[in-house]
Design a protein around this motif. Sequence first.
Motif, PDB file in Angstrom:
ATOM      1  N   GLY A   1      34.743  43.976  34.787  1.00  0.00           N
ATOM      2  CA  GLY A   1      36.225  44.227  35.095  1.00  0.00           C
ATOM      3  C   GLY A   1      36.169  45.582  35.702  1.00  0.00           C
ATOM      4  N   LEU A   2      36.865  45.396  37.099  1.00  0.00           N
ATOM      5  CA  LEU A   2      36.846  46.813  37.847  1.00  0.00           C
ATOM      6  C   LEU A   2      38.351  47.272  37.969  1.00  0.00           C
ATOM      7  N   MET A   3      38.510  48.468  37.682  1.00  0.00           N
ATOM      8  CA  MET A   3      40.084  49.076  37.720  1.00  0.00           C
ATOM      9  C   MET A   3      40.379  49.141  39.253  1.00  0.00           C
ATOM     10  N   GLY A   4      41.468  49.068  39.598  1.00  0.00           N
ATOM     11  CA  GLY A   4      41.817  49.338  41.056  1.00  0.00           C
ATOM     12  C   GLY A   4      42.206  48.245  41.697  1.00  0.00           C
ATOM     13  N   PRO A   5      42.601  48.422  43.053  1.00  0.00           N
ATOM     14  CA  PRO A   5      42.958  47.455  43.988  1.00  0.00           C
ATOM     15  C   PRO A   5      41.943  46.532  44.424  1.00  0.00           C
ATOM     16  N   ARG A   6      42.222  45.294  45.157  1.00  0.00           N
ATOM     17  CA  ARG A   6      41.089  44.501  45.579  1.00  0.00           C
ATOM     18  C   ARG A   6      40.467  45.161  47.026  1.00  0.00           C
TER      19      ARG A   6
ATOM     20  N   ALA B   1      46.390  47.999  29.279  1.00  0.00           N
ATOM     21  CA  ALA B   1      45.480  47.496  28.090  1.00  0.00           C
ATOM     22  C   ALA B   1      45.543  46.225  27.522  1.00  0.00           C
ATOM     23  N   HIS B   2      46.592  45.753  27.341  1.00  0.00           N
ATOM     24  CA  HIS B   2      46.994  44.240  26.754  1.00  0.00           C
ATOM     25  C   HIS B   2      46.581  43.663  27.903  1.00  0.00           C
ATOM     26  N   SER B   3      46.867  43.793  29.172  1.00  0.00           N
ATOM     27  CA  SER B   3      46.327  42.842  30.058  1.00  0.00           C
ATOM     28  C   SER B   3      44.919  42.769  30.248  1.00  0.00           C
ATOM     29  N   ILE B   4      44.139  44.019  30.092  1.00  0.00           N
ATOM     30  CA  ILE B   4      42.636  43.960  30.219  1.00  0.00           C
ATOM     31  C   ILE B   4      42.123  43.247  29.121  1.00  0.00           C
ATOM     32  N   VAL B   5      42.368  43.806  28.128  1.00  0.00           N
ATOM     33  CA  VAL B   5      41.609  43.237  26.553  1.00  0.00           C
ATOM     34  C   VAL B   5      41.929  41.668  26.508  1.00  0.00           C
ATOM     35  N   GLY B   6      43.079  41.105  27.079  1.00  0.00           N
ATOM     36  CA  GLY B   6      43.423  39.927  27.034  1.00  0.00           C
ATOM     37  C   GLY B   6      42.622  39.194  27.973  1.00  0.00           C
ATOM     38  N   GLU B   7      42.329  39.456  29.059  1.00  0.00           N
ATOM     39  CA  GLU B   7      41.402  38.907  30.137  1.00  0.00           C
ATOM     40  C   GLU B   7      39.993  38.842  29.443  1.00  0.00           C
TER      41      GLU B   7
ATOM     42  N   GLU C   1      24.115  38.742  27.524  1.00  0.00           N
ATOM     43  CA  GLU C   1      25.107  38.087  27.653  1.00  0.00           C
ATOM     44  C   GLU C   1      26.347  38.046  26.907  1.00  0.00           C
ATOM     45  N   ARG C   2      26.284  38.787  26.008  1.00  0.00           N
ATOM     46  CA  ARG C   2      27.421  38.988  25.061  1.00  0.00           C
ATOM     47  C   ARG C   2      27.908  40.282  25.066  1.00  0.00           C
ATOM     48  N   THR C   3      27.844  41.085  26.288  1.00  0.00           N
ATOM     49  CA  THR C   3      28.174  42.331  26.558  1.00  0.00           C
ATOM     50  C   THR C   3      29.234  42.287  27.864  1.00  0.00           C
ATOM     51  N   HIS C   4      30.605  42.859  27.699  1.00  0.00           N
ATOM     52  CA  HIS C   4      31.781  42.804  28.278  1.00  0.00           C
ATOM     53  C   HIS C   4      31.832  44.291  28.731  1.00  0.00           C
ATOM     54  N   ALA C   5      32.129  44.362  30.110  1.00  0.00           N
ATOM     55  CA  ALA C   5      31.969  45.619  30.632  1.00  0.00           C
ATOM     56  C   ALA C   5      33.589  46.115  31.680  1.00  0.00           C
ATOM     57  N   VAL C   6      34.038  47.137  31.264  1.00  0.00           N
ATOM     58  CA  VAL C   6      35.245  47.578  32.033  1.00  0.00           C
ATOM     59  C   VAL C   6      34.935  48.693  32.681  1.00  0.00           C
TER      60      VAL C   6
ATOM     61  N   PRO D   1      41.339  42.606  41.121  1.00  0.00           N
ATOM     62  CA  PRO D   1      41.725  43.642  40.217  1.00  0.00           C
ATOM     63  C   PRO D   1      41.453  43.269  38.656  1.00  0.00           C
ATOM     64  N   ILE D   2      41.450  44.093  37.813  1.00  0.00           N
ATOM     65  CA  ILE D   2      41.168  43.760  36.465  1.00  0.00           C
ATOM     66  C   ILE D   2      42.417  43.383  35.696  1.00  0.00           C
ATOM     67  N   GLY D   3      42.495  42.584  34.694  1.00  0.00           N
ATOM     68  CA  GLY D   3      43.474  42.062  33.769  1.00  0.00           C
ATOM     69  C   GLY D   3      44.330  40.917  34.290  1.00  0.00           C
ATOM     70  N   LEU D   4      45.056  40.646  33.339  1.00  0.00           N
ATOM     71  CA  LEU D   4      45.848  39.378  33.649  1.00  0.00           C
ATOM     72  C   LEU D   4      47.191  39.954  34.044  1.00  0.00           C
ATOM     73  N   ASP D   5      48.015  38.806  34.630  1.00  0.00           N
ATOM     74  CA  ASP D   5      49.353  39.283  35.368  1.00  0.00           C
ATOM     75  C   ASP D   5      50.242  39.119  34.361  1.00  0.00           C
ATOM     76  N   LEU D   6      50.681  40.201  33.440  1.00  0.00           N
ATOM     77  CA  LEU D   6      51.638  40.352  32.624  1.00  0.00           C
ATOM     78  C   LEU D   6      52.988  40.892  32.858  1.00  0.00           C
ATOM     79  N   GLY D   7      52.671  41.650  34.184  1.00  0.00           N
ATOM     80  CA  GLY D   7      53.936  42.526  34.695  1.00  0.00           C
ATOM     81  C   GLY D   7      54.026  43.581  34.045  1.00  0.00           C
ATOM     82  N   GLY D   8      53.526  44.308  33.329  1.00  0.00           N
ATOM     83  CA  GLY D   8      53.525  45.630  32.761  1.00  0.00           C
ATOM     84  C   GLY D   8      52.843  46.591  33.335  1.00  0.00           C
ATOM     85  N   GLY D   9      53.313  47.879  33.432  1.00  0.00           N
ATOM     86  CA  GLY D   9      52.631  49.027  33.977  1.00  0.00           C
ATOM     87  C   GLY D   9      52.270  50.253  33.490  1.00  0.00           C
TER      88      GLY D   9
END
Length: 254
Positions: free
Chosen positions: A167-172, A214-220, A137-142, A200-208
Amino acid sequence: MRTTGPDGLGERAYYRPDEGRLTLPDGSPAADWPADALAGPAADLAERGAADVVRVEGADGRTLEVFVDGIAAPDDLVVFGTGHDVGPVVEFAERNDFRVTVVGFRGAVDLAERFPEAHRTVTTSPGALDEALDVDERTHAVVMTHNFVDDRIAVEALLRSPAPYVGLMGPRERFEEMLAAFDEEGTTFDESALDSLYTPIGLDLGGGSPYQIAHSIVGEVLAVSNGRAPRHLREREGHIHDRVDVDAPPSPEP
């Protein structure tokens, strides 16, 4: 004041959750008061990685204030993939105190050399994840292998685990395609399992760029790990950080 036990000024004792008791610096058990009264608050603070001053009262009227500094083991982040976009995720996750494991499904890549910030690297097959990893329960996965079949097998295994974040990379649409494949196989998941999936994985920070992603993913992942719904701090009322509230139970009568 007794000469034994962690009740003198400057005395120290340690609580380890696997032992369930307080021990003195020499490894001997800290018995009787105040050790019995401190065990509960110490366990609570250790689990949360928080610190507080705990006040305990003895049956004979003595009062003791003890500073308890809880140090929790870091959460795990398992990253599935070996592409160059994995590196920034591993780097940021490690700097944010996650214990990072990189999992590769192809043996041609030296994972330890490619991802030196990772605490552990594992090369295995998608079908052997249960044997290769201990997910709790303390394991997070990307999941970011960029291989549809590999991602699908990894996601299925993770959704059947206690992992609170997958977290799964890619579009919905990519996950909808996975769901269709699962349905054809007769594989189903309950709603509680799907609640742990972020795609889609990550927060909506607007960067590509890779580092912005990576900031978006780790932040989430951080938000989920800390039990927070991401938002601007200016929208938060009260203190920025949650206050610790720990009460020591009263000592039993002798």
